[in-house]
Design an enzyme around this catalytic site. Structure first.
Site, short mmCIF file in Angstrom:
data_model
loop_
_atom_site.label_atom_id
_atom_site.label_comp_id
_atom_site.label_asym_id
_atom_site.label_seq_id
_atom_site.Cartn_x
_atom_site.Cartn_y
_atom_site.Cartn_z
N GLY A 124 0.84 -1.19 0.00
CA GLY A 124 0.00 0.00 0.00
C GLY A 124 0.88 1.25 0.00
O GLY A 124 0.62 2.21 -0.70
N ALA A 125 1.94 1.19 0.80
CA ALA A 125 2.87 2.31 0.90
C ALA A 125 4.15 1.84 1.56
O ALA A 125 4.16 0.81 2.21
CB ALA A 125 2.24 3.44 1.72
N MET A 126 5.22 2.63 1.39
CA MET A 126 6.51 2.25 1.96
C MET A 126 7.19 3.48 2.54
O MET A 126 7.30 4.51 1.87
CB MET A 126 7.36 1.59 0.86
CG MET A 126 8.77 1.26 1.28
SD MET A 126 8.80 -0.01 2.58
CE MET A 126 10.28 0.47 3.46
N GLU A 127 7.69 3.30 3.77
CA GLU A 127 8.15 4.44 4.57
C GLU A 127 9.57 4.91 4.31
O GLU A 127 10.19 5.49 5.21
CB GLU A 127 8.02 4.06 6.04
CG GLU A 127 9.02 2.98 6.54
CD GLU A 127 8.49 1.55 6.48
OE1 GLU A 127 7.59 1.30 5.66
OE2 GLU A 127 8.99 0.71 7.24
N ASN A 128 10.16 4.70 3.12
CA ASN A 128 11.54 5.15 2.85
C ASN A 128 11.78 6.51 3.49
O ASN A 128 10.96 7.42 3.34
CB ASN A 128 11.77 5.27 1.35
CG ASN A 128 11.24 4.10 0.59
OD1 ASN A 128 11.65 2.98 0.81
ND2 ASN A 128 10.26 4.34 -0.28
N HIS A 141 0.45 6.29 9.15
CA HIS A 141 1.24 5.08 9.38
C HIS A 141 2.68 5.26 8.89
O HIS A 141 3.64 5.05 9.63
CB HIS A 141 0.56 3.91 8.66
CG HIS A 141 1.29 2.61 8.75
ND1 HIS A 141 0.84 1.58 9.55
CD2 HIS A 141 2.40 2.15 8.16
CE1 HIS A 141 1.67 0.55 9.45
NE2 HIS A 141 2.62 0.87 8.59
N GLU A 142 2.82 5.70 7.65
CA GLU A 142 4.17 5.80 7.09
C GLU A 142 4.98 6.90 7.78
O GLU A 142 6.19 6.77 7.94
CB GLU A 142 4.12 6.04 5.58
CG GLU A 142 3.36 4.98 4.77
CD GLU A 142 3.73 3.54 5.09
OE1 GLU A 142 4.85 3.29 5.56
OE2 GLU A 142 2.88 2.64 4.90
N HIS A 199 6.46 5.68 10.97
CA HIS A 199 7.70 4.92 10.76
C HIS A 199 8.93 5.82 10.69
O HIS A 199 10.04 5.34 10.90
CB HIS A 199 7.63 4.16 9.43
CG HIS A 199 6.88 2.86 9.49
ND1 HIS A 199 7.08 1.92 10.47
CD2 HIS A 199 5.97 2.32 8.63
CE1 HIS A 199 6.30 0.86 10.22
NE2 HIS A 199 5.62 1.08 9.12
N GLU A 226 5.79 -2.58 12.52
CA GLU A 226 4.48 -2.56 11.88
C GLU A 226 3.33 -2.49 12.89
O GLU A 226 2.34 -1.80 12.68
CB GLU A 226 4.31 -3.77 10.96
CG GLU A 226 5.30 -3.76 9.78
CD GLU A 226 5.27 -2.48 8.95
OE1 GLU A 226 4.34 -1.69 9.10
OE2 GLU A 226 6.20 -2.28 8.15
N1 BES Z 1 6.71 -1.18 5.61
C1 BES Z 1 5.45 -1.38 5.02
C2 BES Z 1 5.52 -1.68 3.54
C3 BES Z 1 5.85 -3.10 3.22
C4 BES Z 1 4.87 -4.05 3.33
C5 BES Z 1 7.09 -3.46 2.79
C6 BES Z 1 5.16 -5.36 3.02
C7 BES Z 1 7.38 -4.77 2.49
C8 BES Z 1 6.41 -5.73 2.59
C9 BES Z 1 4.57 -0.15 5.20
O1 BES Z 1 4.87 0.63 6.29
C10 BES Z 1 3.17 -0.66 5.42
O2 BES Z 1 2.94 -1.21 6.45
N2 BES Z 1 2.28 -0.48 4.45
C11 BES Z 1 0.94 -0.98 4.54
C12 BES Z 1 -0.04 0.13 4.64
C13 BES Z 1 -0.33 0.46 6.05
C14 BES Z 1 -1.20 1.67 6.20
C15 BES Z 1 -0.97 -0.67 6.81
C16 BES Z 1 0.66 -1.78 3.29
O3 BES Z 1 1.42 -1.65 2.36
O4 BES Z 1 -0.32 -2.50 3.28
ZN ZN Z 2 4.26 -0.13 8.08
#
Ligand code: BES
Ligand code: ZN
Length: 983
Positions: free
Chosen positions: A384-388, A420-421, A424, A443
Site C-alpha cells: 500500500g505504501a513504503m516508509e523510505n 502510518h508511514e 515509521h 508494523e
Molecule cells: N513497511 C510497510 C511496507 C511493506 C509491506 C514493505 C510489506 C514490504 C512488505 C509499510 O509501512 C506498510 O505497512 N504499508 C501498509 C499500509 C499500512 C497503512 C498498513 C501496506 O502496504 O499495506
Molecule cells: Zn508499516
C-alpha cells in the site's frame, strides 16, 4: 549423468523453496533442461547418512534452500525405510549425502551434497560506514549502470568480504587500503541461494578503514521489487516507464551490493544520472545538479548525505511527476508528487502530512530529523505504501484524492496510511528493529499510532471504534488458528521474512500495544516512547528495549505482562461465572484458557491479562480493574444488583475473548436495544459470541437471536461488525440449499437502518453515516433486496448516460448490485467505464466489483480480464478474489488459480499479494475433500512464501465443514420459523 553437490547447485538454476511434505521432510522444485521437476519422497533413495545438527528446527534457522531438501525425519524413515537398507538410523537425524533425482524414467545419481548449514547472517568482520552510490537508469532499455564506493571498516583481519547482491552483474571490484594500495579479489562468487557475494582476496586485509569499489549493471525489472519499472501513460498518450525502488524487506541487494540487514546501518551519498526532463528523487534534498560531461542530454543529480540508516529504507525515483508543496509549522518541506497534470489530487495528503509531522514531534518530543519529506504516488506498487526515509512511496489509491471521485472511506484510509508511514519515520527509521524477528515492533507500532494521529486530526471519524472491527477482530480471527504464529517469530531466509508481513505482525501487534497503552495510560506511554526513541536513535533494538523504556516510565511490570502476548501464539478466552451473593454484591469467577477455533481446550498457556469490568450502573466507567495472572480468580463487586449487567473488557481493549453464561448474556439484550451499552461493548459482545459459535461452544441460532437485538442500531462500526458476521454466515450457508432463507433474514435485519439512511446524503450528515449508507446498501444488494437492486439500476443508468453522476460513496455498492443481476451488456458497460476511468481508485472499484456478476460464463471472462494487460499486476489478485467471494465464482476462481499457477508464480515470485490470493481463493470451501485437494495441490506446486497461508486455509476449510455439520439443521429450522413469523 553424475552430479556432485556443487554442480547440482548450478544445474538447478532456479531452486524453488523446499516444502514440508509429511512431518519433517522437505522437497524442492528445480528447473532441469528448462522443465520444472519435483522431487518427491518416493523418488528419493537415501544411500548415505550423517546426522543433522538442526533437526526439528528447520523453519527459521536454515536458510539454505538446497540444503533444506535433505531434511528427512523419522516419519520418512518409517514410510520409506525400505529404501534405506544397510544403514543404521538414529531417529530424527537422517540426511542424505547421496540421492537420486528422477528425470522421466531415468534416475540421476547425485552425490556429495554440501553439509547442511543453518541460515546465517552476514559476518561482521568487515562492515560498511558510508556508501557513495551512483545510479544511471536507462528507462528505454530498462537497464541501469551502478558505481559504488563503500567506506568499510575491517574489524578483524580477513581475506574475505561477504555482502549481499542479487540479480546484478558485477563488472569490477577493487579494495583500496587506507594507505592507497589497491587489491583486486582473486575470486568473486555469487550465491543465488544465499543472495550473497563473497570476495576472496589474495592477501589478508588488515584491520582499519578501506574503500570497496564496484562497477555493476542490473535490469530495471518488472517485479515491483529492487529497482523496478512502473508504467504510466504520458499526457500525450505515450506509454512510458518510471524507475522506482522498493527495498523492504531484503531487496536493496537487487539494486546495489550492500550489507542488506537492518542492523548494519551506514550513511549514503546518492547520485542519479537522468535525462534532462525527468524528476529525480531520493531520501535527501538535492545538493547539486550538473550536466553530465559525457552526455549533455543527461543531468547529474547529487543528493545530500543521509543520516545513518538501514539499507531497506534507501529509495530513488526517476520519472515524470507534478507536485504540490507546503511547509509544516515545524519547518519541514513537504511535497506530494502526483502523475503529471494531477497535482491537485495531492492536496489532501499534503494537508494531512503537514499536520501529522508536528503532531508526532509533539507526541514523541523529537523532531523529524530530515529537512524534507516527499510523498509520491507510484502507478505500479505492490504494497500500500513504503516508509523510505524522506521519500515515502504509495500506491495511487493510497495517496490521491479527487474530490469528485474519491469516497469517504478511501479518504479516511489515505489519512491512516499517511499517518502510518510518517510514524515509521521515527519508529522504524530513526530506531530500527535489530532483525526481522522484531518486525512487529515496526508494523504493530505504526498500525497503532496511525490511529492516534487520525483520531487527533479527524475526531469525526471516530477512528478508535473502527480500530476494533478493522484491526483487533481481524487479528483474533487469525490468531485462534492452530497455524497462527507468535508475534515474535524467528526468521532467516528472505522468503520467511516476506511471510510475516501479516495480520499477526500488524493487527495483533497494534492490538496488544493498544492494550498496553490502556494499561499504563497515555502519559506514561508518551514518556516511555520518548525514552525509547531518544535512547536508541540511529540504532537498533529488540522488543525488550521497548518494554524496558515503558517500564521505566510507568513503574508497571510491562515486560512480564507483554512477553506473554508477544512470545506466545494465540490468546485466552476468559470464562465468566457470576453469583449474586447479596442484594448488591456480585461475585465473579474468571478463568482463562487458550481460545482455539476448533473449540478444543489447552491448558498449557497462561497470559497476564489486564482485566477491566463495567456495570449497568455506569456503562462508560471502569468499575474494577486487575491483572489476571493465574488460571482463575474471584472478584467481588459491590453496588451490583441481580438485574444489573456486568461487562468484562469494556471498550474491547483487552486482547482476549469473553464467554458469558446464558443468564449473564440475557441481561445485555435490553441494553443493546436501547443502546445504553456503549458501541464498542455492543460490538465486542456480538463478536465474542460469534467466535464461540464458530468454535462450536454455542449454537449458531444463539447469535442469530442476539443479532436481532441490533435492528435499531445506528452506529457505523457496530454495523460494520454485524456485517462482518453476516458475511461469514452468508459464505458458510452458501454451501447449503437454504441460502435464500438466510438472505431474507439479512434483509429483515437491515431494513430499518436502510430506510433511515435512504439513498441521498442528508445535508451536513456525519462522515460515519456516509460510510454506513454504502455499507448498508451494499449488504442489502448482496442479500438480493429487490427495492435496492431496482433503485441501483435506475441510478446506474443515470450515471452512465450522464444524467446524474453517482456519488463516489455509492458506486461500489451500486456497481455490485447492478452486476449481481446483470448480463453481458452490463459487463460491457462496466468495462467501458473501466477503460474511460482516469483515476486509479475508480478502476480499482470497478474491477473489484466485477466478481459480483452471477453468470458463470461472464465470470470466466472476468478472470481472463484480471490477467490481461489492462489490469496491473498489483490489482490482478483483487479481481480474482472478487470472483472467489461468491457461490458461483468460488470454484471457478480456484480452478483458475490452479490453471494459471505458473504464470502467477512468475509474476509475483512469492510476496504477500500471492499469499492473499491463496487465502481468499481457498479458505471459503467447506469440506474435507476440498481441504485435501488444496493441500495436495500445494504439496505438488510449491509456492514460496505461502506455506503458512495454505496451512491456515486448510484449517479454516475444515473448521467450516465442522461448523456446517454441527449447526446446519438447527439453523435451517430457526430460519424457517422466523420467516413464518415475519410473513
Ligand atoms: N513497511 C510497510 C511496507 C511493506 C509491506 C514493505 C510489506 C514490504 C512488505 C509499510 O509501512 C506498510 O505497512 N504499508 C501498509 C499500509 C499500512 C497503512 C498498513 C501496506 O502496504 O499495506
Ligand atoms: Zn508499516
Amino acid at each position: 549423468m553424475f552430479w556432485t553437490g556443487r554442480t547440482l547447485c548450478r544445474c538447478i538454476r532456479r531452486t524453488r523453496e523446499p516444502v514440508l511434505v509429511g512431518h519433517g521432510l522437505c522437497c524442492y522444485r528445480y528447473l532441469l533442461s528448462g522443465q520444472e521437476n519435483w522431487l518427491r519422497p518416493t523418488d528419493i533413495r537415501v544411500s548415505g547418512i550423517t546426522s543433522l545438527p538442526w533437526v526439528g528446527a528447520w523453519r527459521g534457522n536454515c536458510g539454505h534452500r538446497l540444503k533444506r531438501a535433505y531434511y528427512l525425519s523419522e516419519d520418512f524413515v518409517s514410510s520409506f525405510g525400505r529404501h534405506l537398507a544397510g544403514y543404521s538410523l538414529n531417529s530424527c537425524s537422517i540426511v542424505s549425502e547421496t540421492f537420486f533425482v528422477p528425470t522421466g524414467k531415468r534416475f540421476i545419481h547425485t552425490t556429495n551434497m554440501p553439509e547442511s548449514k543453518p541460515f546465517e547472517r552476514l559476518p561482521k568482520c568487515v562492515v560498511p560506514k558510508h556508501y557513495d552510490l551512483i545510479l544511471k537508469p536507462d528507462l528505454k532499455t530498462l537497464v541501469f549502470e551502478g558505481k559504488e564506493t563503500i567506506e568499510v571498516e575491517v574489524k578483524t583481519v580477513t581475506d574475505k568480504i561477504v555482502l549481499n547482491s542479487l540479480d546484478l552483474t558485477i563488472k569490477s571490484v577493487e579494495y583500496t587500503t587506507s594507505t592507497g594500495n589497491s587489491i583486486v579479489p582473486t575470486d568473486v562468487s555469487l550465491s543465488v541461494e544465499d543472495e550473497t557475494l563473497t570476495l576472496t582476496f589474495p592477501e589478508p586485509l588488515h584491520a582499519g578503514n578501506g574503500l570497496l569499489a564496484f562497477d555493476f549493471t542490473g535490469e530495471i525489472n518488472d517485479k515491483m521489487k529492487g529497482f523496478y519499472r512502473s508504467k504510466y501513460v504520458s499526457p500525450d498518450g505515450e506509454e512510458r516507464y518510471a524507475g522506482v525502488t522498493q527495498f523492504e524487506a531484503t531487496d536493496a541487494r537487487r539494486c546495489f551490493p550492500c550489507w542488506d540487514e537492518p542492523a548494519i546501518k551506514a550513511t549514503f551519498n546518492i547520485t542519479l544520472v537522468v535525462p534532462e526532463s525527468k524528476v529525480a528523487l531520493s531520501n535527501m534534498p538535492v545538493v547539486s545538479e550538473t550536466k553530465d560531461p559525457s552526455n549533455p542530454a543527461l543531468r547529474v543529480v547529487k543528493f545530500d548525505t543521509t543520516p545513518i540508516m538501514s539499507t531497506y529504507l534507501v529509495a530513488v525515483v526517476v520519472g515524470e511527476y507534478d507536485f504540490v508543496e507546503d511547509k509544516s509549522n515545524d519547518g519541514v518541506l513537504v511535497r506530494v508528487y502526483t502523475p503529471v497534470g494531477k497535482k491537485e489530487q495531492g492536496r489532501f495528503a499534503l494537508e494531512v502530512a503537514t499536520k501529522v509531522l508536528p503532531y508526532y514531534k509533539d507526541y514523541f518530543q523529537i523532531a523529524y530529523p530530515l529537512p524534507k519529506i516527499d510523498l509520491i504516488a507510484i502507478a505500479d506498487f505492490s504494497a500500500g505504501a513504503m516508509e523510505n526515509w524522506g521519500l515515502v512511496t504509495y500506491r495511487e489509491t493510497c495517496l490521491l484524492v479527487d474530490p469528485e471521485n474519491t469516497s469517504a472511506v478511501r479518504k479516511q484510509w489515505i489519512a491512516l496510511v499517511v499517518g502510518h508511514e510518517l510514524a515509521h519515520q521515527w519508529f522504524g527509521n530513526l530506531v530500527t528493529m535489530e532483525w526481522w524477528t522484531h518486525l512487529w515492533l515496526n508494523e504493530g507500532y505504526a498500525s497503532f499510532v496511525e490511529f492516534l494521529c487520525v483520531a487527533h486530526l479527524f475526531p469525526e471519524y471516530d477512528i478508535w471504534t473502527q480500530f476494533v472491527t478493522d484491526t483487533y477482530i481481524r487479528a483474533l480471527e487469525l490468531d485462534c488458528l492452530k497455524n497462527s504464529h507468535p508475534i515474535e517469530v524467528p526468521v532467516g531466509h528472505p522468503s520467511e521474512i516476506d511471510e510475516i508481513f501479516d495480520d499477526i505482525s500488524y493487527n495483533k501487534g497494534a492490538s496488544v500495544i493498544r492494550m498496553l497503552h490502556k494499561y499504563i495510560g497515555d502519559e506514561d506511554f508518551r514518556k516511555g516512547m520518548n525514552i525509547y526513541l531518544t535512547r536508541h536513535q540511529y540504532k537498533n533494538t529488540f522488543t525488550e528495549d521497548l518494554w524496558a523504556a515503558l517500564e521505566e516510565a510507568s513503574n508497571k511490570p510491562v515486560a512480564a505482562v507483554m512477553s506473554t502476548w508477544t512470545k506466545q501464539m494465540g490468546f485466552p478466552v476468559v470464562k465468566v461465572l457470576s453469583k449474586q451473593s447479596g442484594p448488591t454484591t456480585r461475585t465473579l469467577t474468571l478463568t482463562q484458557e487458550k481460545f482455539c477455533a476448533d473449540g478444543s481446550t489447552s491448558n498449557g498457556c497462561l497470559w497476564m491479562v489486564p482485566i477491566m469490568l463495567s456495570t449497568s450502573r455506569n456503562p462508560h466507567d471502569v468499575a474494577f480493574s486487575t491483572v489476571l495472572e493465574t488460571r482463575s480468580a474471584n472478584i467481588t463487586l459491590q453496588n451490583v444488583s441481580a438485574s444489573d449487567w456486568v461487562k468484562v473488557n469494556p471498550g474491547t481493549v483487552g486482547y482476549y475473548r469473553t464467554q458469558y453464561p446464558p443468564d449473564m448474556l440475557e441481561l445485555f439484550v435490553p441494553a443493546i436495544q436501547n443502546k445504553s451499552l456503549p458501541p464498542l461493548d455492543r460490538l465486542g459482545l456480538l463478536d465474542d459470541l460469534f467466535a464461540m459459535v464458530q468454535a462450536g461452544q454455542t449454537p449458531t441460532v444463539e447469535v442469530l437471536k442476539l443479532m436481532e437485538a441490533f435492528s435499531d442500531e445506528d452506529n457505523y462500526t457496530v454495523w460494520s461488525s454485524i456485517s462482518n458476521c453476516l458475511s461469514k454466515l452468508s459464505i458458510l450457508l452458501s454451501h447449503t440449499d437454504y441460502e435464500d432463507l438466510f438472505k431474507a433474514y439479512g434483509r429483515k435485519l437491515m431494513a430499518r437502518v436502510g430506510q433511515r439512511l435512504g439513498w441521498d446524503p442528508k445535508e451536513n450528515e456525519s462522515h460515519l453515516d456516509t460510510l454506513l449508507r454504502s455499507l448498508v446498501i451494499g449488504r442489502l444488494g448482496w442479500f438480493g433486496e429487490k427495492s435496492v437492486i431496482e433503485e441501483a439500476k435506475k441510478r446506474f443508468d443515470h450515471h452512465c448516460n450522464g444524467k446524474c453522476h453517482l456519488p463516489a460513496d455509492l458506486r461500489s455498492p451500486v456497481y455490485k448490485a447492478v452486476l449481481s443481476v446483470g448480463d453481458e451488456d452490463t459487463y460491457n458497460t462496466m468495462l467501458k467505464l473501466y477503460r474511460e476511468a482516469d483515476l486509479h481508485e475508480e478502476k480499482d472499484r470497478i474491477s473489484r466489483a466485477l466478481g459480483a456478476i452471477g453468470n458463470e460464463a461472464i465470470l470466466k471472462k472476468v478472470l481472463d480480464f484480471a490477467m490481461s494487460e489492462e489490469v496491473r499486476s498489483q490489482d490482478t489478485v483483487f479481481v480474482i478474489i472478487s470472483v472467489a467471494m461468491t457461490k458461483v465464482g468460488r470454484e471457478l476462481a480456484w480452478n483458475f488459480f490452479k490453471e494459471n499457477w505458473q504464470e502467477l508464480m512468475n509474476r509475483y515470485e512469492g510476496g504477500f499479494l500471492l499469499a492473499r490470493l491463496v487465502k481468499y481463493t481457498t479458505e471459503n470451501f467447506a469440506s474435507e475433500e476440498q481441504a485435501t485437494e488444496v493441500e495436495n495441490f500445494f504439496r505438488e506446486h510449491h509456492s514460496p512464501g505461502t506455506e503458512r497461508t495454505v496451512q491456515q486455509s486448510c484449517e479454516t476449510i475444515r473448521l467450516n465443514a465442522a461448523w456446517l455439520a454441527r449447526d446446519s439443521e438447527s439453523t435451517r429450522k430457526y430460519l424457517i420459523e422466523t420467516q413464518k413469523h415475519s410473513s
